[in-house]
Design a protein around this motif. Structure first.
Motif, PDB file in Angstrom:
ATOM      1  N   THR A  85       0.832  -1.206   0.000  1.00  0.00           N
ATOM      2  CA  THR A  85       0.000   0.000   0.000  1.00  0.00           C
ATOM      3  C   THR A  85       0.869   1.259   0.000  1.00  0.00           C
ATOM      4  O   THR A  85       0.574   2.229  -0.701  1.00  0.00           O
ATOM      5  CB  THR A  85      -0.956   0.004   1.199  1.00  0.00           C
ATOM      6  OG1 THR A  85      -1.783  -1.177   1.136  1.00  0.00           O
ATOM      7  CG2 THR A  85      -1.856   1.219   1.184  1.00  0.00           C
ATOM      8  N   ALA A  89       1.057   4.088  -2.864  1.00  0.00           N
ATOM      9  CA  ALA A  89       0.932   5.516  -2.534  1.00  0.00           C
ATOM     10  C   ALA A  89       2.049   6.306  -3.199  1.00  0.00           C
ATOM     11  O   ALA A  89       1.819   7.395  -3.750  1.00  0.00           O
ATOM     12  CB  ALA A  89       0.981   5.710  -1.020  1.00  0.00           C
ATOM     13  N   GLN A  90       3.258   5.778  -3.157  1.00  0.00           N
ATOM     14  CA  GLN A  90       4.383   6.460  -3.802  1.00  0.00           C
ATOM     15  C   GLN A  90       4.181   6.573  -5.307  1.00  0.00           C
ATOM     16  O   GLN A  90       4.510   7.596  -5.916  1.00  0.00           O
ATOM     17  CB  GLN A  90       5.684   5.716  -3.490  1.00  0.00           C
ATOM     18  CG  GLN A  90       6.118   5.840  -2.040  1.00  0.00           C
ATOM     19  CD  GLN A  90       7.272   4.927  -1.694  1.00  0.00           C
ATOM     20  OE1 GLN A  90       7.060   3.782  -1.313  1.00  0.00           O
ATOM     21  NE2 GLN A  90       8.497   5.419  -1.845  1.00  0.00           N
ATOM     22  N   TRP A 115      -7.223   6.462  -6.472  1.00  0.00           N
ATOM     23  CA  TRP A 115      -6.673   5.456  -5.553  1.00  0.00           C
ATOM     24  C   TRP A 115      -7.785   5.027  -4.612  1.00  0.00           C
ATOM     25  O   TRP A 115      -8.243   5.811  -3.785  1.00  0.00           O
ATOM     26  CB  TRP A 115      -5.513   6.082  -4.791  1.00  0.00           C
ATOM     27  CG  TRP A 115      -4.726   5.165  -3.919  1.00  0.00           C
ATOM     28  CD1 TRP A 115      -4.517   3.836  -4.080  1.00  0.00           C
ATOM     29  CD2 TRP A 115      -4.011   5.537  -2.725  1.00  0.00           C
ATOM     30  NE1 TRP A 115      -3.709   3.353  -3.077  1.00  0.00           N
ATOM     31  CE2 TRP A 115      -3.387   4.366  -2.235  1.00  0.00           C
ATOM     32  CE3 TRP A 115      -3.844   6.733  -2.034  1.00  0.00           C
ATOM     33  CZ2 TRP A 115      -2.617   4.371  -1.079  1.00  0.00           C
ATOM     34  CZ3 TRP A 115      -3.070   6.734  -0.888  1.00  0.00           C
ATOM     35  CH2 TRP A 115      -2.463   5.562  -0.422  1.00  0.00           C
ATOM     36  N   ALA A 125      -4.928   6.862   4.923  1.00  0.00           N
ATOM     37  CA  ALA A 125      -4.694   7.382   3.577  1.00  0.00           C
ATOM     38  C   ALA A 125      -3.982   8.730   3.634  1.00  0.00           C
ATOM     39  O   ALA A 125      -3.039   8.989   2.872  1.00  0.00           O
ATOM     40  CB  ALA A 125      -6.019   7.509   2.828  1.00  0.00           C
ATOM     41  N   LEU A 128      -0.284   8.194   4.538  1.00  0.00           N
ATOM     42  CA  LEU A 128       0.498   7.690   3.417  1.00  0.00           C
ATOM     43  C   LEU A 128       0.747   8.783   2.377  1.00  0.00           C
ATOM     44  O   LEU A 128       1.859   8.906   1.849  1.00  0.00           O
ATOM     45  CB  LEU A 128      -0.216   6.504   2.775  1.00  0.00           C
ATOM     46  CG  LEU A 128      -0.227   5.215   3.605  1.00  0.00           C
ATOM     47  CD1 LEU A 128      -1.212   4.218   3.015  1.00  0.00           C
ATOM     48  CD2 LEU A 128       1.168   4.603   3.669  1.00  0.00           C
ATOM     49  N   VAL A 129      -0.273   9.562   2.073  1.00  0.00           N
ATOM     50  CA  VAL A 129      -0.116  10.651   1.094  1.00  0.00           C
ATOM     51  C   VAL A 129       0.907  11.664   1.598  1.00  0.00           C
ATOM     52  O   VAL A 129       1.785  12.117   0.852  1.00  0.00           O
ATOM     53  CB  VAL A 129      -1.469  11.317   0.803  1.00  0.00           C
ATOM     54  CG1 VAL A 129      -1.275  12.636   0.043  1.00  0.00           C
ATOM     55  CG2 VAL A 129      -2.368  10.381   0.001  1.00  0.00           C
ATOM     56  N   VAL A 154      -8.661  10.237  -3.807  1.00  0.00           N
ATOM     57  CA  VAL A 154      -8.484   9.132  -2.870  1.00  0.00           C
ATOM     58  C   VAL A 154      -9.840   8.729  -2.301  1.00  0.00           C
ATOM     59  O   VAL A 154     -10.603   9.580  -1.833  1.00  0.00           O
ATOM     60  CB  VAL A 154      -7.531   9.515  -1.716  1.00  0.00           C
ATOM     61  CG1 VAL A 154      -7.371   8.339  -0.752  1.00  0.00           C
ATOM     62  CG2 VAL A 154      -6.174   9.954  -2.255  1.00  0.00           C
TER      63      VAL A 154
END
Length: 321
Positions: A85, A89-90, A115, A125, A128-129, A154
């Motif tokens: 995950t 995200a990357q 996403w 989320a 991660l962003v 997202v």
């Protein structure tokens, strides 16, 4: 005098009529594109020497390490906790912001990203962003930040009570799939917007209604649903999936029906490196290997060594910086 026809002749005639009726019904339900192709040979533009076909376009990479063909379905598989995950995200940040590369692979086609996270909530989320954007240098680049805010969508579903199934238990596409396909096509038609480049569904198991992950028919149908999303958007559609149990490697490591990887046009696995010999020490816990195990339109079996750190993955050179 009444001439009685042999019973076998009557039966043969009725069978022929029934067969003709079945063929006519099948003809009426046959997709128009298939019927047209059956009726018409290819045109001379198929073999025009002055107009060679365009090569497949890949979202990231180069001729030696191409990844994620546009308009096609790809799979990224790995065991829980390996960093799938974070890795996706990357990729989402790199494509949406246009910051240049993903794990050292050039981003060839920046643009809009959708996403969809079925197992994470909005708080995760956001985390991660934020981390992926910081690692990519977005905070120091006004243009990249502007692109990211315009291009990234997202959807985090965990805890919302909402589901994102593309197919039902029978494998048929359901309302969510049709609506998503329609929305992607509608947004793709917006003249002033950047085109869709990437759609991520994570994890694939939450998007399939199949009861048995080993059912190849159901697996084929969920891949078909993803193919429709790819065609509607023109984007690379990436399905994150779990690896199976045990010490399987490469394409054998992907969990469930073989039709998943068979149907995808590109596949990668993310795993902890295995020992070279039984008496060797265990590799560092943070080490990972990202390997291309299938590529229909380019080289396969290339790999990237990565290091896991704070929910993200880095190449060895980047991790040392």
């Amino acid at each position: 005098m009444v001439n009685l026809r042999p019973a076998e002749d009557v039966k043969a005639e009725r069978d022929a009529e029934a067969k003709a009726a079945v063929i006519e019904q099948a003809r009426e339900t046959m997709p128009s594109a298939v019927l047209a192709s059956l009726q018409n040979p290819i045109g001379d533009d198929w073999i025009d020497e002055r107009n060679p076909p365009k090569p497949a376009r890949f979202l990231v990479g180069d001729v030696d390490q191409p990844a994620f063909p546009l308009g096609k379905v790809s799979i990224l598989a790995g065991k829980g906790g390996t960093g799938k995950t974070g890795l996706s995200a990357q990729l989402a940040i790199a494509v949406a912001s246009g910051t240049g590369d993903w794990l050292g692979l050039a981003v060839n086609h920046p643009g809009r990203v959708l996403w969809i996270l079925a197992e994470e909530d909005e708080a995760i989320a956001r985390r991660l962003v934020w981390h992926a954007a910081k690692a990519a240098g977005v905070f120091d680049d006004a243009g990249a930040k502007r692109n990211l805010l315009a291009n990234l969508r997202v959807v985090a579903l965990a805890g919302t009570g909402q589901r994102a199934q593309l197919t039902n238990e029978a494998g048929d596409a359901i309302d969510f799939a049709h609506t998503l396909e329609s929305e992607l096509r509608k947004h793709e038609a917006e003249a002033e917007a950047d085109p869709w480049r990437l759609v991520i569904v994570d994890p694939l198991s939450r998007f399939s209604g199949a009861k048995d992950e080993n059912d190849n028919t159901a697996a084929t149908k969920v891949i078909e649903s993803l193919e429709r999303l790819a065609k509607a958007s023109g984007a690379a559609v990436l399905a994150c999936h779990h690896s199976g149990k045990g010490a399987k490697e490469g394409d054998d490591a992907i969990r469930g029906a073989s039709a998943l990887l068979d149907g995808a046009r590109f596949g990668m696995t993310l795993a902890r490196p295995a020992k070279k010999k039984n008496d060797d020490p265990d590799p560092p816990a943070e080490d990972r290997v990202l390997q291309c195990v299938k590529s229909n339109y380019g080289p396969a079996w290339w790999a990237v060594s990565l290091t896991f750190n704070s929910c993200l993955l880095y190449t060895s050179d980047a991790a040392d910086e």
